[in-house]
Design a protein around this motif. Structure first.
Motif, short mmCIF file in Angstrom:
data_model
loop_
_atom_site.label_atom_id
_atom_site.label_comp_id
_atom_site.label_asym_id
_atom_site.label_seq_id
_atom_site.Cartn_x
_atom_site.Cartn_y
_atom_site.Cartn_z
N PRO A 192 -32.46 -43.75 -26.41
CA PRO A 192 -32.48 -45.09 -27.01
C PRO A 192 -33.48 -45.22 -28.15
CG PRO A 192 -32.38 -45.28 -24.64
CD PRO A 192 -32.52 -43.81 -24.95
N PHE B 261 -30.76 -45.65 -36.64
CA PHE B 261 -30.08 -46.76 -37.31
C PHE B 261 -31.01 -47.49 -38.28
CE2 PHE B 261 -27.25 -46.55 -33.48
CZ PHE B 261 -26.19 -46.03 -34.18
N THR C 288 -33.74 -56.89 -38.73
CA THR C 288 -33.00 -57.46 -37.60
C THR C 288 -31.69 -58.08 -38.07
OG1 THR C 288 -35.16 -58.08 -36.76
CG2 THR C 288 -33.28 -58.97 -35.60
N MET D 54 -26.97 -48.63 -29.81
CA MET D 54 -27.75 -48.92 -31.01
C MET D 54 -29.25 -48.80 -30.77
SD MET D 54 -27.31 -53.07 -31.28
CE MET D 54 -28.75 -53.56 -32.20
N GLY D 55 -29.61 -48.35 -29.59
CA GLY D 55 -31.01 -48.17 -29.31
C GLY D 55 -31.59 -49.22 -28.39
N PHE E 290 -22.75 -56.53 -18.41
CA PHE E 290 -21.54 -57.34 -18.47
C PHE E 290 -21.09 -57.69 -17.08
CE2 PHE E 290 -21.55 -54.86 -22.34
CZ PHE E 290 -21.25 -55.81 -23.29
N HIS F 108 -38.50 -56.96 -24.96
CA HIS F 108 -37.90 -56.03 -25.92
C HIS F 108 -38.65 -56.15 -27.24
CE1 HIS F 108 -34.93 -53.45 -27.51
NE2 HIS F 108 -34.45 -54.33 -28.37
N ASN G 53 -38.12 -54.20 -30.09
CA ASN G 53 -37.45 -53.79 -31.32
C ASN G 53 -36.68 -54.90 -32.03
OD1 ASN G 53 -38.27 -51.18 -31.52
ND2 ASN G 53 -36.66 -50.39 -30.19
N PHE G 54 -35.77 -55.51 -31.29
CA PHE G 54 -34.82 -56.41 -31.93
C PHE G 54 -35.41 -57.81 -32.08
CE2 PHE G 54 -30.17 -57.70 -32.24
CZ PHE G 54 -30.04 -57.10 -33.47
N VAL G 55 -36.57 -57.88 -32.69
CA VAL G 55 -37.27 -59.14 -32.82
C VAL G 55 -37.54 -59.41 -34.28
CG1 VAL G 55 -39.35 -60.42 -32.17
CG2 VAL G 55 -38.41 -58.72 -30.61
N LYS G 56 -37.21 -60.61 -34.71
CA LYS G 56 -37.46 -60.95 -36.11
C LYS G 56 -38.85 -61.55 -36.21
CE LYS G 56 -35.06 -63.34 -39.78
NZ LYS G 56 -33.89 -64.17 -40.07
#
Lengths: 315, 49
Positions: A191, A198, A240, B1-2, B10, B38, B40-43
């Motif tokens: 991961p 990406f 993002t 996507m990481g 789900f 998490h 990474n996916f943070v703006k």
């Protein structure tokens, strides 16, 4: 493949003269090298504008959605699969289109060729097997096989799957290609490695939406990225937001993408955006035995339910 | 996507299956709390140089 043009013109002329179609969608020479443009031919006199060579990588099915006229359309293997997808999704009726099928031997990768050239390319002359590029102070002859678009090099549906007229005999389909080598490579990453991969892949994205605009699948009246009430995704250059755009764009193509390569071809930054759609394509093939646009008879995996669905949660 | 395994889950729950909904929510919350926030996916707010 260059010899196809006479037949394309002959068929177009006949269709227009006999009023079988209101227009023929094909290619004309672009204003810059290696960039042929889509061309809507409405009169017999304009038929001579049409061209055919290895720079016809744009997917013409993109210009069919919601049209009401009768249309003749020049279609490579991938274009024909997208026409099938359009018909399945009720974006055009089968009896509205006269498909001029073109057995395709692959389009050339302009990003790749530009990278090889020492200066700006001013002229490109091709034969059936070679591409000769010329610019200020240099001249190079390349083997066409070496400079094919990546999706063309691994294409297994070169012949149109649906057509009314065919401009030449069918070409031999490739069988000894490994379509998903790059996807398997990414799947094997951890991961964290995936995240970095990406991040690096998308680092040059300028969000021009060229990939979306070139895609025949993207025909929504208002795209989710343009919507402002509600605003689904931020409009900034923040990584993002960029990532959200690319992943959502890809998911909208799940089970529909034919790997025509129009998105990657359109990208001004040379980002390999096909990596996203290819993963979904691979999953569709492996989990649902589905390749998009091959038949009008079967419904696509996303609008069918199977009691033996591979995912446990939905059974 | 990481995204780490387990963070994205789900489930298919009918509107009549309220107890299943509660169970699934509790289960997922436990798993995700264990994974922690998490990163990474943070703006983040733009930093001013």
């Amino acid at each position: 493949m260059l010899s196809y043009i006479d037949k394309i013109k002959e068929i177009s002329r006949r269709l227009l003269k006999e009023s079988k179609v209101d227009m023929v969608i094909g290619f004309r020479k672009g204003t810059v090298v290696m960039m042929n443009e889509p061309c809507f031919v409405k009169t017999v006199a304009d038929v001579d504008k049409l061209v055919w060579d290895s720079n016809c990588g744009i997917n013409l099915a993109n210009y069919l959605a919601n049209r009401t006229e009768k249309i003749g359309i020049v279609a490579k293997g991938c274009d024909s699969r997208n026409i099938v997808t359009h018909i399945i999704e009720n974006k055009i009726k089968r009896d509205q289109v006269v498909i001029i099928g073109v057995p395709c031997k692959g389009m050339i990768d302009r990003h790749n060729i530009e990278a090889m050239a020492e200066a700006e390319i001013q002229e490109v002359i091709e034969t059936d097997d070679t591409i000769q590029v010329k610019g200020a102070g240099f001249e190079k002859t390349l083997d066409k096989k070496e400079v094919l678009q990546e999706n063309c090099a691994i294409c297994v549906h070169r012949n149109p799957v649906i057509y009314d007229e065919l401009v030449a005999d069918e070409v031999k389909e490739q069988t000894d290609v490994d379509r998903y080598e790059d996807v398997r490579h990414i799947e094997a990453l951890s991961p964290e490695e995936k995240w970095d991969f990406f991040e690096d892949l998308l680092s040059t994205c300028i969000r021009c939406y060229g990939c979306r605009n070139a895609c025949p699948l993207c025909y929504c009246p208002t795209c989710f990225v343009d919507e402002s009430r509600p605003q689904w995704v931020g409009k900034s250059q923040d990584s993002t937001d960029i990532r959200t755009f690319h992943f959502l764009r890809a998911y909208h193509c799940a089970g529909r993408c034919t790997d025509c390569g129009a998105c990657e071809r359109a990208c001004p930054m040379g980002i390999k955006v096909r990596l996203f759609t290819k993963k979904l394509e691979k999953d569709c093939l492996e989990l649902f035995d589905w390749e998009a646009g091959l038949t009008l008879e079967k419904r696509p995996p996303l609008d069918t339910y199977r009691p033996d669905d591979p995912d446990e949660f939905i059974r | 996507m990481g995204i780490e395994p387990g963070r994205l889950q789900f489930s298919w729950i009918s509107s009549a299956e309220s107890t299943k909904f509660v169970e699934v929510v509790n289960e997922i919350t436990t798993v995700i709390k264990a994974l922690g926030p998490h990163e990474n996916f943070v703006k983040r707010e733009a930093s001013i140089a």
